[in-house]
Design an enzyme around this catalytic site. Sequence first.
Site, PDB file in Angstrom:
ATOM      1  N   LYS A   1       1.463   3.911  -3.164  1.00 18.76           N
ATOM      2  CA  LYS A   1       0.961   5.282  -3.047  1.00 18.76           C
ATOM      3  C   LYS A   1       2.107   6.288  -3.180  1.00 18.76           C
ATOM      4  O   LYS A   1       1.907   7.403  -3.691  1.00 18.76           O
ATOM      5  CB  LYS A   1       0.193   5.447  -1.733  1.00 18.76           C
TER       6      LYS A   1
ATOM      7  N   TYR B   1       0.830  -1.219   0.000  1.00 16.56           N
ATOM      8  CA  TYR B   1       0.000   0.000   0.000  1.00 16.56           C
ATOM      9  C   TYR B   1       0.862   1.265   0.000  1.00 16.56           C
ATOM     10  O   TYR B   1       0.748   2.097  -0.904  1.00 16.56           O
ATOM     11  CB  TYR B   1      -0.982   0.016   1.175  1.00 16.56           C
TER      12      TYR B   1
HETATM   13  P1  NAD Z   1     -13.625   2.572  -1.701  1.00 21.97           P
HETATM   14  O1  NAD Z   1     -13.190   1.185  -1.388  1.00 21.97           O
HETATM   15  O2  NAD Z   1     -14.835   3.123  -1.012  1.00 21.97           O
HETATM   16  O3  NAD Z   1     -13.805   2.759  -3.256  1.00 21.97           O
HETATM   17  C1  NAD Z   1     -12.893   2.211  -4.165  1.00 21.97           C
HETATM   18  C2  NAD Z   1     -13.637   1.892  -5.440  1.00 21.97           C
HETATM   19  O4  NAD Z   1     -12.699   1.318  -6.343  1.00 21.97           O
HETATM   20  C3  NAD Z   1     -14.758   0.866  -5.218  1.00 21.97           C
HETATM   21  O5  NAD Z   1     -15.961   1.320  -5.790  1.00 21.97           O
HETATM   22  C4  NAD Z   1     -14.225  -0.378  -5.909  1.00 21.97           C
HETATM   23  O6  NAD Z   1     -15.255  -1.181  -6.485  1.00 21.97           O
HETATM   24  C5  NAD Z   1     -13.321   0.218  -6.972  1.00 21.97           C
HETATM   25  N1  NAD Z   1     -12.322  -0.758  -7.400  1.00 21.97           N
HETATM   26  C6  NAD Z   1     -11.571  -1.541  -6.594  1.00 21.97           C
HETATM   27  N2  NAD Z   1     -10.805  -2.358  -7.350  1.00 21.97           N
HETATM   28  C7  NAD Z   1     -11.097  -2.085  -8.653  1.00 21.97           C
HETATM   29  C8  NAD Z   1     -10.648  -2.615  -9.895  1.00 21.97           C
HETATM   30  N3  NAD Z   1      -9.756  -3.605  -9.946  1.00 21.97           N
HETATM   31  N4  NAD Z   1     -11.141  -2.096 -11.035  1.00 21.97           N
HETATM   32  C9  NAD Z   1     -12.075  -1.100 -10.995  1.00 21.97           C
HETATM   33  N5  NAD Z   1     -12.535  -0.574  -9.841  1.00 21.97           N
HETATM   34  C10 NAD Z   1     -12.057  -1.064  -8.684  1.00 21.97           C
HETATM   35  O7  NAD Z   1     -12.339   3.497  -1.459  1.00 21.97           O
HETATM   36  P2  NAD Z   1     -12.181   4.982  -0.911  1.00 21.97           P
HETATM   37  O8  NAD Z   1     -11.942   4.897   0.551  1.00 21.97           O
HETATM   38  O9  NAD Z   1     -13.207   5.880  -1.448  1.00 21.97           O
HETATM   39  O10 NAD Z   1     -10.752   5.315  -1.561  1.00 21.97           O
HETATM   40  C11 NAD Z   1     -10.609   5.952  -2.805  1.00 21.97           C
HETATM   41  C12 NAD Z   1      -9.126   6.263  -2.969  1.00 21.97           C
HETATM   42  O11 NAD Z   1      -8.684   7.039  -1.862  1.00 21.97           O
HETATM   43  C13 NAD Z   1      -8.250   5.018  -3.010  1.00 21.97           C
HETATM   44  O12 NAD Z   1      -7.220   5.196  -3.962  1.00 21.97           O
HETATM   45  C14 NAD Z   1      -7.668   4.962  -1.614  1.00 21.97           C
HETATM   46  O13 NAD Z   1      -6.419   4.308  -1.574  1.00 21.97           O
HETATM   47  C15 NAD Z   1      -7.533   6.447  -1.303  1.00 21.97           C
HETATM   48  N6  NAD Z   1      -7.486   6.752   0.130  1.00 21.97           N
HETATM   49  C16 NAD Z   1      -8.550   6.460   0.930  1.00 21.97           C
HETATM   50  C17 NAD Z   1      -8.455   6.777   2.288  1.00 21.97           C
HETATM   51  C18 NAD Z   1      -9.597   6.465   3.249  1.00 21.97           C
HETATM   52  O14 NAD Z   1      -9.435   6.684   4.460  1.00 21.97           O
HETATM   53  N7  NAD Z   1     -10.730   5.978   2.775  1.00 21.97           N
HETATM   54  C19 NAD Z   1      -7.305   7.377   2.809  1.00 21.97           C
HETATM   55  C20 NAD Z   1      -6.258   7.660   1.938  1.00 21.97           C
HETATM   56  C21 NAD Z   1      -6.366   7.347   0.601  1.00 21.97           C
END
Ligand code: NAD
Length: 395
Positions: free
Chosen positions: A151, A147
């Site tokens: 990133k 991860y």
């Molecule tokens: P989430 O899990 O709610 O949404 C991710 C989406 O990506 C989902 O709809 C999933 O179906 C889709 N996805 C996953 N694998 C896939 C694939 N192989 N092909 C197509 N679609 C795919 O995630 P989130 O929390 O909204 O995170 C969004 C971004 O923000 C991510 O890149 C995550 O790493 C980053 N992020 C999130 C947080 C947090 O606290 N939630 C913190 C830092 C960074």
Amino acid sequence: MTELVVLTGAASGIGRAAAEIFATQGASCLLLDRDAEGLARVAAALPGTHHVLACDLTDPASFAGIAQTVAGLGRVQVVANNAGMSDPSGVPMADQTMAQLDRLIALNLRAPAALVQALRPHMVPGARVVNVSSGAGLRAIPFRGAYSPTKAGVIGLTSALAASDSGLTATALCPGYVRTELVEGLIAAGRLDPAQAVTKVPMARMVSPAEMAQALVFLASAAAAPLGGQALSYDGGSSVFGGSITFSADQAAAPVAMDLATRFAVAGDDALAALLPATGDYEAQVDATALTADNALAAVHAAAARFAKAGPRHASLTLLLPPAPTDWIAAGDHAAAGMAIATLACEWGRSGLRINALQLRRPVPADALAGVLAWAGSARAQYLTGQVIPLGRPA
Ligand code: NAD
């Protein structure tokens, strides 16, 4: 011809919230996700006309199909690479095979690059690429497989893309802890203690997907062009906090409405003052005095003392800083000024007071500066604090 926002991971979390804002602003979106049902639900609830394509972004074969779909729809104004995943297995990195690590590498690192490559011929001049990284790309999170490395890779490729392609603007977003459904579910199931989660966040709260999406949508706007190549931390100050005390959720100022109008007061730059609104319920001070001061640290301190003395709650102070000086003694003051901003952010965060700086690496036209300030100073950016944001390409 239609100008499109292409957004990945749109079926849930930050992506869904961003789709809602893009659609409300009148954009036409192509929403990508592997969750076909979720995508259909999101699209059906949006105002306007949008398109969906269910696809697995870890499959290199998907990108030709995405490019073909785009060619039939219009030109690309924004590519937002938001889909991403973590590794909850807890297996130490050295005990994982490259094939195990590759699940994250394919989605978090290779897919954003492949999507930009596939869509590059379809982009309008000045198109924006926003790659969602994470605070984990700046500091290592152990036992999450690839991860953090992936990133960090996103941040690296974004700055290199911006440097190599002057026909587009590329930025990375580094979110802090976002209260998505997944996180809400963990809290409801007693597997995550929200009080514990905020102990390292100076603003002492997690952020909602809707707030985080505001940062993504800002980076996707033309106004964010001066940030080209940058990684923007939007994290309530956690990226600049040294960990010496713990923050507590019961001390946190509750967020205010994001659509509050901003009341700007500008010290030291009349041209800028003329470009920013001066009435509204969210107070935003802008201080340009450090640009001409002999000692940047003293100028930052004086501006902060004036701001704190006025005793506001839920307000922002944004300083304008000169480029890093070449004189080595002045370079020390300059670095100290940056850390003073971080320190003040950590001291003020719980009351909703924010402090950031825009560092002008090159002269930035007043209207471009006003475009960045209009977001950074406002309630829409109320989780942005402690950041020194360089503007303009490096000198
Ligand atoms: P989430 O899990 O709610 O949404 C991710 C989406 O990506 C989902 O709809 C999933 O179906 C889709 N996805 C996953 N694998 C896939 C694939 N192989 N092909 C197509 N679609 C795919 O995630 P989130 O929390 O909204 O995170 C969004 C971004 O923000 C991510 O890149 C995550 O790493 C980053 N992020 C999130 C947080 C947090 O606290 N939630 C913190 C830092 C960074």
